[in-house]
Design a protein around this motif. Structure first.
Motif, mmCIF file in Angstrom:
data_model
loop_
_atom_site.group_PDB
_atom_site.id
_atom_site.type_symbol
_atom_site.label_atom_id
_atom_site.label_comp_id
_atom_site.label_asym_id
_atom_site.label_seq_id
_atom_site.Cartn_x
_atom_site.Cartn_y
_atom_site.Cartn_z
ATOM 1 N N PHE A 276 36.056 40.798 39.240
ATOM 2 C CA PHE A 276 37.049 39.783 38.673
ATOM 3 C C PHE A 276 38.192 40.040 38.938
ATOM 4 O O PHE A 276 38.665 39.858 38.135
ATOM 5 N N LEU A 277 38.688 39.796 40.356
ATOM 6 C CA LEU A 277 40.350 40.620 40.559
ATOM 7 C C LEU A 277 41.400 39.252 40.153
ATOM 8 O O LEU A 277 42.665 39.407 40.626
ATOM 9 N N ASP A 278 41.310 38.071 39.617
ATOM 10 C CA ASP A 278 42.416 37.688 38.987
ATOM 11 C C ASP A 278 41.638 36.481 37.645
ATOM 12 O O ASP A 278 41.226 37.271 37.214
ATOM 13 N N LEU A 279 42.607 35.561 37.666
ATOM 14 C CA LEU A 279 42.508 35.191 36.043
ATOM 15 C C LEU A 279 41.095 34.984 35.836
ATOM 16 O O LEU A 279 40.279 34.158 35.977
ATOM 17 N N VAL A 280 40.790 35.109 34.720
ATOM 18 C CA VAL A 280 39.428 34.414 33.663
ATOM 19 C C VAL A 280 39.278 33.874 32.483
ATOM 20 O O VAL A 280 40.079 33.802 31.926
ATOM 21 N N ASP A 281 38.797 32.002 32.683
ATOM 22 C CA ASP A 281 40.123 31.385 31.892
ATOM 23 C C ASP A 281 37.760 30.875 31.224
ATOM 24 O O ASP A 281 37.625 29.925 32.449
ATOM 25 N N THR A 282 37.841 30.891 29.908
ATOM 26 C CA THR A 282 36.672 30.140 30.051
ATOM 27 C C THR A 282 37.098 29.367 28.341
ATOM 28 O O THR A 282 35.804 29.290 27.515
ATOM 29 N N TYR A 283 37.670 28.231 28.988
ATOM 30 C CA TYR A 283 38.604 28.221 27.157
ATOM 31 C C TYR A 283 37.630 26.641 26.936
ATOM 32 O O TYR A 283 37.326 25.964 27.923
ATOM 33 N N ILE A 296 34.450 44.368 35.499
ATOM 34 C CA ILE A 296 35.543 44.817 36.261
ATOM 35 C C ILE A 296 36.622 43.081 35.696
ATOM 36 O O ILE A 296 36.663 42.475 36.402
ATOM 37 N N PHE A 297 37.631 43.318 34.889
ATOM 38 C CA PHE A 297 38.746 42.202 35.274
ATOM 39 C C PHE A 297 39.814 43.020 35.349
ATOM 40 O O PHE A 297 40.716 43.122 34.207
ATOM 41 N N GLU A 298 40.809 42.107 36.835
ATOM 42 C CA GLU A 298 41.552 43.193 36.407
ATOM 43 C C GLU A 298 43.088 42.917 36.130
ATOM 44 O O GLU A 298 43.854 42.879 36.070
ATOM 45 N N LYS A 299 43.402 40.651 35.814
ATOM 46 C CA LYS A 299 44.444 40.672 35.047
ATOM 47 C C LYS A 299 43.752 39.766 34.004
ATOM 48 O O LYS A 299 42.650 40.174 33.702
ATOM 49 N N ILE A 300 44.576 38.998 33.472
ATOM 50 C CA ILE A 300 44.402 38.113 32.467
ATOM 51 C C ILE A 300 42.743 37.434 32.020
ATOM 52 O O ILE A 300 42.689 37.083 33.084
ATOM 53 N N ALA A 301 42.106 38.210 30.852
ATOM 54 C CA ALA A 301 40.829 37.708 31.111
ATOM 55 C C ALA A 301 41.383 36.799 29.376
ATOM 56 O O ALA A 301 40.936 37.036 28.194
ATOM 57 N N LEU A 319 18.687 34.545 19.195
ATOM 58 C CA LEU A 319 19.761 35.249 19.008
ATOM 59 C C LEU A 319 20.394 36.125 18.870
ATOM 60 O O LEU A 319 19.489 37.522 19.028
ATOM 61 N N VAL A 320 21.344 36.527 19.922
ATOM 62 C CA VAL A 320 21.834 37.537 20.692
ATOM 63 C C VAL A 320 23.104 38.565 20.212
ATOM 64 O O VAL A 320 24.031 37.031 20.753
ATOM 65 N N THR A 321 23.744 39.244 19.490
ATOM 66 C CA THR A 321 25.288 39.500 19.414
ATOM 67 C C THR A 321 25.831 39.669 21.225
ATOM 68 O O THR A 321 25.526 39.610 22.123
ATOM 69 N N ALA A 322 27.311 38.234 20.639
ATOM 70 C CA ALA A 322 27.824 38.653 22.521
ATOM 71 C C ALA A 322 28.480 39.445 22.679
ATOM 72 O O ALA A 322 29.632 40.662 21.537
ATOM 73 N N LYS A 323 28.030 40.478 23.997
ATOM 74 C CA LYS A 323 28.338 41.515 24.381
ATOM 75 C C LYS A 323 29.349 41.663 25.436
ATOM 76 O O LYS A 323 28.073 41.428 26.584
ATOM 77 N N PHE A 324 29.933 42.663 25.620
ATOM 78 C CA PHE A 324 30.282 43.514 26.696
ATOM 79 C C PHE A 324 29.902 44.696 26.869
ATOM 80 O O PHE A 324 30.896 45.743 25.823
ATOM 81 N N ASN A 325 29.446 45.342 28.088
ATOM 82 C CA ASN A 325 28.974 46.769 28.070
ATOM 83 C C ASN A 325 29.835 47.085 28.689
ATOM 84 O O ASN A 325 29.093 46.905 30.140
ATOM 85 N N HIS A 326 29.775 48.528 28.588
ATOM 86 C CA HIS A 326 30.744 48.937 29.627
ATOM 87 C C HIS A 326 31.696 48.152 30.650
ATOM 88 O O HIS A 326 31.473 48.783 32.304
ATOM 89 N N VAL A 327 32.702 47.641 30.318
ATOM 90 C CA VAL A 327 33.273 46.293 30.885
ATOM 91 C C VAL A 327 34.444 46.984 30.716
ATOM 92 O O VAL A 327 35.427 47.281 29.681
ATOM 93 N N THR A 328 35.388 47.133 32.160
ATOM 94 C CA THR A 328 37.188 47.350 31.506
ATOM 95 C C THR A 328 38.025 46.478 32.221
ATOM 96 O O THR A 328 37.839 45.367 33.454
ATOM 97 N N PHE A 329 39.245 46.452 31.227
ATOM 98 C CA PHE A 329 40.042 45.119 31.136
ATOM 99 C C PHE A 329 41.424 46.058 31.104
ATOM 100 O O PHE A 329 41.567 46.735 30.726
ATOM 101 N N LEU A 330 42.110 45.875 32.401
ATOM 102 C CA LEU A 330 42.943 45.976 33.373
ATOM 103 C C LEU A 330 44.470 45.574 32.569
ATOM 104 O O LEU A 330 45.030 45.952 33.164
ATOM 105 N N ASP A 331 44.618 44.472 32.386
ATOM 106 C CA ASP A 331 45.435 43.788 32.053
ATOM 107 C C ASP A 331 45.086 43.151 29.915
ATOM 108 O O ASP A 331 44.009 43.013 29.512
ATOM 109 N N PHE A 332 46.138 42.202 29.681
ATOM 110 C CA PHE A 332 45.318 40.897 28.504
ATOM 111 C C PHE A 332 44.022 40.559 28.422
ATOM 112 O O PHE A 332 44.215 39.539 29.577
ATOM 113 N N THR A 333 43.833 40.645 27.334
ATOM 114 C CA THR A 333 42.488 39.820 26.644
ATOM 115 C C THR A 333 42.690 38.908 25.875
ATOM 116 O O THR A 333 42.730 39.590 25.050
ATOM 117 N N ASN A 334 42.595 37.732 25.626
ATOM 118 C CA ASN A 334 42.503 36.777 24.624
ATOM 119 C C ASN A 334 41.375 36.424 23.947
ATOM 120 O O ASN A 334 40.470 35.448 24.739
#
Length: 514
Positions: A276-283, A296-301, A319-334
């Motif tokens: 994801f090269l730009d903003l990711v928003d799941t509001y 990879i999340f290159e911008k704000i997620a 029922l499964v735990t929300a999981k981010f496995n071997h994920v890279t956040f290169l900017d701010f994560t909210n």
């Protein structure tokens, strides 16, 4: 004669049916010896329909000198003395085709209605039904409004007819699987969907999209059974808002612009090897199952006010735990005000900046210690010590669970004592209660000794008790405060008091420190 049941149609209905050849749904109707008559009648009536729709244009043009019978014959047979003249005339026209049920086709058939359609400059299909598995024209522009696609349908890179929505499909319904995969390396240029309904699976596969795929109005709630994105590239924004979706699978893809996924309710999300090269928003979206890996999340997620898992799951829910496995956040994560009803796992996540967990609610039972530590550090960086202390307590409880399986009894004892006396420094009332309880117990034991109810050497023997009292007298800082004859027990009491007072002060500081 039975007239077609369709409104505003005076054509004769097909035998043993209520509708005419133009309005009869032709789902799973293949061209063979038994159905050839239906296809022939459809082709004939459709050519008449086209001619009637063009009556004004024909009479207003230089082609009016051509007899109607010749014009109609050309539409049906695509040949005649005036062939080139009529083709040139039709190639400049845009036509609206309404309320027609189109059958499947065979390119080699004389009843192939595509030969007629591709003569026009542009076609607006309105409230039509299609049993064909794809529609592809080289030069004819198309637009579909309120159409229904009954069969499995392959979406092609057609030219777009100008319309107020600027999309290919508006308010359409896909009753079966729909896909962009027809041959590898496809490119689709026009914007595709606006407020469409997908009863079957939507597969975006091996395709490059230069425009937006979804252009919906957020005022309406929409249905999408399954969404699969594989080996795709999105040059423009990807906006999918306000959908109820059973599952979303994204793999080996790249989103070069904004990825907006708001107000959705999704049972299962699985994202693998995607950039994801730009903003990711799941509001304000809800995910029952959420798993992202090797992405990879290159911008704000931002996952603000989203929900992961279910607050009150049914017995049949996975029922499964929300999981981010071997994920890279290169900017701010909210994760502000986000709820993780079945825990969170970001242990194997690479974070360039501490995430924002202000107002987040994380179920600790299914959250690992490393994740709780990351959350604690994020509050430490913000200077929010009160929230940091809460997650410190949860981290220590997880650590206690871990070392219970080990052999380090000293650590287990310290953690156990810290928990029961002050809940790891979080409760300042608890050590005060312990001091009151120990004081009352010490007073009662002393009174019992004076009354002779218990021995003065309780709970040790006389020689051991004398030795311990003599040993206690050597503790110089406390020697003058020790009670004669009970030096050892009073020394133990003072040390316990000192520890509990320190626990009380530390807990109060934790609650008042900004």
């Amino acid at each position: 004669m039975t007239t077609c049941k369709n409104s505003d149609c005076d054509l004769e209905a097909i035998e043993n049916n209520e509708r005419c050849p133009l309005h009869l749904p032709k789902i799973q109707l293949n061209l063979n010896a038994e159905t050839a008559n239906i296809f022939e009648n459809f082709h004939y009536e459709f050519c008449k329909y086209i001619y009637n729709e063009l009556t004004f244009e024909i009479e207003s043009s230089s082609t009016s000198r051509i007899p109607p019978s010749q014009f109609l014959r050309f539409l049906m047979e695509q040949k005649g003395d005036t062939e080139e003249k009529i083709k040139h005339f039709l190639s400049g026209l845009e036509i609206t085709i309404s309320d027609i049920e189109f059958p499947d086709r065979k390119k080699t058939s004389s009843f192939d209605y595509f030969k007629t359609l591709e003569l026009f400059k542009g076609i607006w299909f309105r409230q039509c039904g299609f049993s064909v598995n794809t529609i592809e024209f080289s030069t004819t522009k198309v637009y579909f409004e309120r159409c229904t696609f009954h069969s499995e349908f392959y979406i092609k890179n057609n030219l777009l007819l100008n319309n107020d929505k600027d999309v290919m499909f508006n308010l359409c319904r896909f009753k079966n699987k729909s896909s962009t995969y027809y041959s590898a390396g496809e490119t689709i240029n026009p914007r595709l969907f606006s407020n469409c309904q997908f009863d079957g699976k939507l597969c975006l596969d091996s395709t490059t999209f230069t425009s937006e795929v979804f252009c919906d109005e957020e005022s309406s709630r929409k249905i999408l059974k399954e969404l699969s994105i594989e080996d795709c590239k999105f040059s423009n924004r990807f906006i999918l808002n306000g959908y109820d979706i059973r599952s979303v699978n994204i793999s080996n893809s790249k989103f070069s612009s904004k990825f907006e996924f708001k107000y959705n309710t999704v049972d299962k999300v699985h994202i693998d090897n995607t950039n994801f090269l730009d903003l990711v928003d799941t509001y304000n979206s809800k995910f029952s199952f959420f798993y992202v890996k090797k992405s990879i999340f290159e911008k704000i997620a931002t996952f603000e006010e989203s929900e992961f898992g279910k607050e009150k799951p049914a017995s049949t829910d996975e029922l499964v735990t929300a999981k981010f496995n071997h994920v890279t956040f290169l900017d701010f994560t909210n994760f502000r005000d986000t709820k993780f009803h079945y825990g969170l796992d970001i242990r194997n996540t690479n974070l360039k900046e501490p995430p924002n967990f202000i107002g987040a609610k994380i179920e600790p039972k299914h959250t690992n210690r490393e994740t709780l530590q990351i959350v604690k550090h994020s509050f430490d960086r913000l200077g929010n010590q009160i929230e940091a202390n809460k997650f410190f307590v949860l981290e220590m409880k997880k650590y206690k669970e871990e070392i219970q399986r080990g052999k380090n009894w000293q650590d287990r004892f310290i953690l156990w004592a810290n928990e029961i006396t002050s809940d790891f420094g979080q409760d300042y009332i608890l050590p005060i209660l312990w001091m009151i309880t120990i004081s009352l117990l010490y007073y009662d034991v002393g009174m019992a000794m004076k009354l002779g109810l218990i021995s003065n050497t309780f709970p040790f023997g006389s020689s051991v008790y004398t030795y311990l009292n003599e040993l206690a007298k050597s503790a110089l800082p406390f020697a003058k405060f020790l009670i004669p004859g009970r030096e050892f027990s009073s020394l133990f009491l003072y040390i316990t008091y000192a520890a509990l007072i320190w626990q009380t002060v530390s807990a109060i500081k934790r609650h008042t420190k900004k």
